[in-house]
Scaffold this motif. Structure first.
Motif, mmCIF file in Angstrom:
data_model
loop_
_atom_site.group_PDB
_atom_site.id
_atom_site.type_symbol
_atom_site.label_atom_id
_atom_site.label_comp_id
_atom_site.label_asym_id
_atom_site.label_seq_id
_atom_site.Cartn_x
_atom_site.Cartn_y
_atom_site.Cartn_z
ATOM 1 N N LEU A 1 0.795 -0.919 0.021
ATOM 2 C CA LEU A 1 -0.069 0.160 -0.040
ATOM 3 C C LEU A 1 0.991 1.266 0.075
ATOM 4 O O LEU A 1 1.726 1.439 0.938
ATOM 5 C CB LEU A 1 -1.033 0.012 1.199
ATOM 6 N N ALA A 2 0.854 2.155 -0.963
ATOM 7 C CA ALA A 2 1.474 3.393 -1.174
ATOM 8 C C ALA A 2 0.323 4.481 -0.809
ATOM 9 O O ALA A 2 -0.486 4.674 -1.641
ATOM 10 C CB ALA A 2 2.001 3.571 -2.497
ATOM 11 N N ASP A 3 0.303 4.971 0.403
ATOM 12 C CA ASP A 3 -0.530 6.072 0.950
ATOM 13 C C ASP A 3 0.178 6.938 2.007
ATOM 14 O O ASP A 3 0.610 6.127 2.819
ATOM 15 C CB ASP A 3 -1.667 5.352 1.314
ATOM 16 N N GLU B 1 -2.270 8.321 7.380
ATOM 17 C CA GLU B 1 -1.910 7.465 8.460
ATOM 18 C C GLU B 1 -3.129 6.727 8.797
ATOM 19 O O GLU B 1 -3.359 5.525 9.192
ATOM 20 C CB GLU B 1 -1.299 7.805 9.525
ATOM 21 N N ASP B 2 -4.300 7.669 8.935
ATOM 22 C CA ASP B 2 -5.549 6.890 9.108
ATOM 23 C C ASP B 2 -6.159 5.854 8.133
ATOM 24 O O ASP B 2 -6.514 4.874 8.388
ATOM 25 C CB ASP B 2 -6.724 7.985 9.290
ATOM 26 N N ASP B 3 -5.779 6.327 6.842
ATOM 27 C CA ASP B 3 -6.006 5.222 5.652
ATOM 28 C C ASP B 3 -5.359 4.051 5.889
ATOM 29 O O ASP B 3 -5.933 3.145 5.330
ATOM 30 C CB ASP B 3 -6.133 6.165 4.434
ATOM 31 N N CYS B 4 -4.143 4.233 6.153
ATOM 32 C CA CYS B 4 -3.278 3.112 6.309
ATOM 33 C C CYS B 4 -3.734 2.212 7.232
ATOM 34 O O CYS B 4 -4.003 0.796 7.078
ATOM 35 C CB CYS B 4 -1.701 3.457 6.176
ATOM 36 N N LEU B 5 -4.228 2.785 8.328
ATOM 37 C CA LEU B 5 -4.588 2.093 9.428
ATOM 38 C C LEU B 5 -6.063 1.255 9.369
ATOM 39 O O LEU B 5 -6.240 0.160 9.556
ATOM 40 C CB LEU B 5 -4.818 2.723 10.656
ATOM 41 N N PHE B 6 -6.826 1.872 8.664
ATOM 42 C CA PHE B 6 -8.268 1.209 7.944
ATOM 43 C C PHE B 6 -7.976 0.092 7.095
ATOM 44 O O PHE B 6 -8.567 -0.918 7.136
ATOM 45 C CB PHE B 6 -9.153 2.457 7.627
ATOM 46 N N PHE B 7 -6.866 0.375 6.257
ATOM 47 C CA PHE B 7 -6.837 -0.389 5.246
ATOM 48 C C PHE B 7 -6.058 -1.792 5.926
ATOM 49 O O PHE B 7 -6.845 -2.907 5.519
ATOM 50 C CB PHE B 7 -5.686 0.126 4.181
ATOM 51 N N LYS B 8 -5.305 -1.794 6.765
ATOM 52 C CA LYS B 8 -4.515 -2.848 7.385
ATOM 53 C C LYS B 8 -5.761 -3.500 8.173
ATOM 54 O O LYS B 8 -5.753 -4.947 8.337
ATOM 55 C CB LYS B 8 -3.546 -2.267 8.489
ATOM 56 N N GLU B 9 -6.394 -2.733 8.994
ATOM 57 C CA GLU B 9 -7.619 -3.459 10.009
ATOM 58 C C GLU B 9 -8.773 -4.212 8.786
ATOM 59 O O GLU B 9 -9.030 -5.313 9.448
ATOM 60 C CB GLU B 9 -8.102 -2.256 10.612
ATOM 61 N N ALA B 10 -8.895 -3.397 7.854
ATOM 62 C CA ALA B 10 -9.827 -4.163 6.770
ATOM 63 C C ALA B 10 -9.110 -5.540 6.413
ATOM 64 O O ALA B 10 -9.911 -6.561 6.324
ATOM 65 C CB ALA B 10 -10.303 -3.305 5.470
ATOM 66 N N LEU B 11 -7.979 -5.534 6.043
ATOM 67 C CA LEU B 11 -7.214 -6.914 5.642
ATOM 68 C C LEU B 11 -7.294 -7.674 6.514
ATOM 69 O O LEU B 11 -7.679 -9.018 6.410
ATOM 70 C CB LEU B 11 -5.988 -6.616 5.232
ATOM 71 N N ASP B 12 -7.290 -7.509 7.840
ATOM 72 C CA ASP B 12 -7.617 -8.538 9.118
ATOM 73 C C ASP B 12 -8.750 -9.214 9.041
ATOM 74 O O ASP B 12 -8.969 -10.229 9.707
ATOM 75 C CB ASP B 12 -7.114 -7.740 10.373
ATOM 76 N N GLU B 13 -9.834 -8.384 8.609
ATOM 77 C CA GLU B 13 -11.049 -8.889 8.649
ATOM 78 C C GLU B 13 -11.609 -9.678 7.297
ATOM 79 O O GLU B 13 -12.683 -10.102 7.272
ATOM 80 C CB GLU B 13 -12.078 -7.982 8.996
ATOM 81 N N ILE B 14 -11.190 -9.640 6.150
ATOM 82 C CA ILE B 14 -11.497 -10.325 5.292
ATOM 83 C C ILE B 14 -11.209 -11.922 5.088
ATOM 84 O O ILE B 14 -10.140 -12.146 5.940
ATOM 85 C CB ILE B 14 -10.996 -9.596 3.687
ATOM 86 N N THR C 1 -0.551 -10.580 3.064
ATOM 87 C CA THR C 1 0.623 -9.881 3.980
ATOM 88 C C THR C 1 0.586 -8.379 3.511
ATOM 89 O O THR C 1 0.797 -8.391 2.294
ATOM 90 C CB THR C 1 1.840 -10.634 3.826
ATOM 91 N N LEU C 2 0.705 -7.408 4.176
ATOM 92 C CA LEU C 2 0.859 -5.927 3.660
ATOM 93 C C LEU C 2 2.124 -5.312 4.102
ATOM 94 O O LEU C 2 2.627 -5.485 5.428
ATOM 95 C CB LEU C 2 -0.345 -5.200 4.489
ATOM 96 N N SER C 3 2.779 -4.619 3.163
ATOM 97 C CA SER C 3 3.756 -3.791 3.433
ATOM 98 C C SER C 3 3.258 -2.255 3.104
ATOM 99 O O SER C 3 2.160 -2.149 2.215
ATOM 100 C CB SER C 3 5.162 -3.975 2.738
ATOM 101 N N MET C 4 3.863 -1.267 3.720
ATOM 102 C CA MET C 4 3.367 0.144 3.266
ATOM 103 C C MET C 4 4.487 1.142 3.387
ATOM 104 O O MET C 4 5.677 0.704 3.662
ATOM 105 C CB MET C 4 2.538 0.681 4.712
ATOM 106 N N VAL C 5 4.290 1.884 2.280
ATOM 107 C CA VAL C 5 5.085 3.250 2.132
ATOM 108 C C VAL C 5 4.130 4.259 1.963
ATOM 109 O O VAL C 5 3.052 4.156 2.008
ATOM 110 C CB VAL C 5 6.036 2.907 0.849
ATOM 111 N N HIS C 6 4.908 5.408 2.383
ATOM 112 C CA HIS C 6 3.987 6.824 2.451
ATOM 113 C C HIS C 6 4.266 7.657 1.671
ATOM 114 O O HIS C 6 3.619 9.059 1.639
ATOM 115 C CB HIS C 6 4.302 6.915 4.116
ATOM 116 N N ASP C 7 5.129 7.672 0.493
ATOM 117 C CA ASP C 7 5.236 8.755 -0.431
ATOM 118 C C ASP C 7 6.019 8.093 -1.741
ATOM 119 O O ASP C 7 6.205 6.997 -1.609
ATOM 120 C CB ASP C 7 6.024 9.831 -0.060
ATOM 121 N N GLY C 8 5.686 8.760 -2.744
ATOM 122 C CA GLY C 8 5.944 8.136 -4.138
ATOM 123 C C GLY C 8 7.608 7.777 -4.228
ATOM 124 O O GLY C 8 7.957 6.845 -4.729
#
Length: 148
Positions: A10-12, A15-28, A33-40
């Motif tokens: 996830l490139a975003d 921080e809130d969107d990243c947290l929601f995304f991670k939490e959503a993945l935990d429930e599907i 497995t998720l890695s994140m980066v925060h800028d281009g």
């Protein structure tokens, strides 16, 4: 590419969107497995240093600092080692001209970030299911935007 487990990036910068995304993945129901980066710039450095272990799918926000999502998409699609990477655009905006441009630049799907958590879970699971059924090939333009 039907798999039981997907490695997602996830490139975003939000921080809130990243947290929601991670939490959503935990429930599907699909394993991830998720890695994140925060800028281009961080995204492109990550991809270029992990060529031998690229993610199965990149979820890419358009509005990021230092290098935006459109610039990253261009760079990825013009790089022989990266251009096959499936990219799902994940953004708050829904501008028709930009969506058309993203489609022409070979993004796999477009998701407008939903405000509700349940819709976020649904659209992520839907994106992974539909995309994997089609081997992450770009759909017809009418099916490019995924709704929750």
């Amino acid at each position: 590419m039907n798999k039981e487990h997907y490695y997602l990036l996830l490139a975003d910068d939000d921080e809130d969107d990243c947290l929601f995304f991670k939490e959503a993945l935990d429930e599907i129901t699909i394993g991830t497995t998720l890695s994140m980066v925060h800028d281009g710039v961080q995204l492109m450095n990550y991809l270029k240093t992990n060529i031998s272990n690229l993610p199965d799918v990149l979820f890419l926000d358009l509005n990021m600092p230092r290098k935006n999502g459109l610039e990253c998409l261009d760079e990825i699609k013009n790089d022989e080692e990266l251009k096959a990477l499936p990219i799902i655009i994940f953004s708050t905006s829904l501008d028709g001209e930009i969506v058309d441009k993203l489609y022409q630049k070979d993004a796999s799907f477009y998701i407008r970030k939903p405000g509700e958590f349940s819709k976020l879970k649904n659209v992520i699971e839907k994106a992974l299911t539909i995309a994997s059924e089609n081997n992450f090939k770009q759909p017809e333009r009418a099916n490019f935007i995924l709704q929750p």
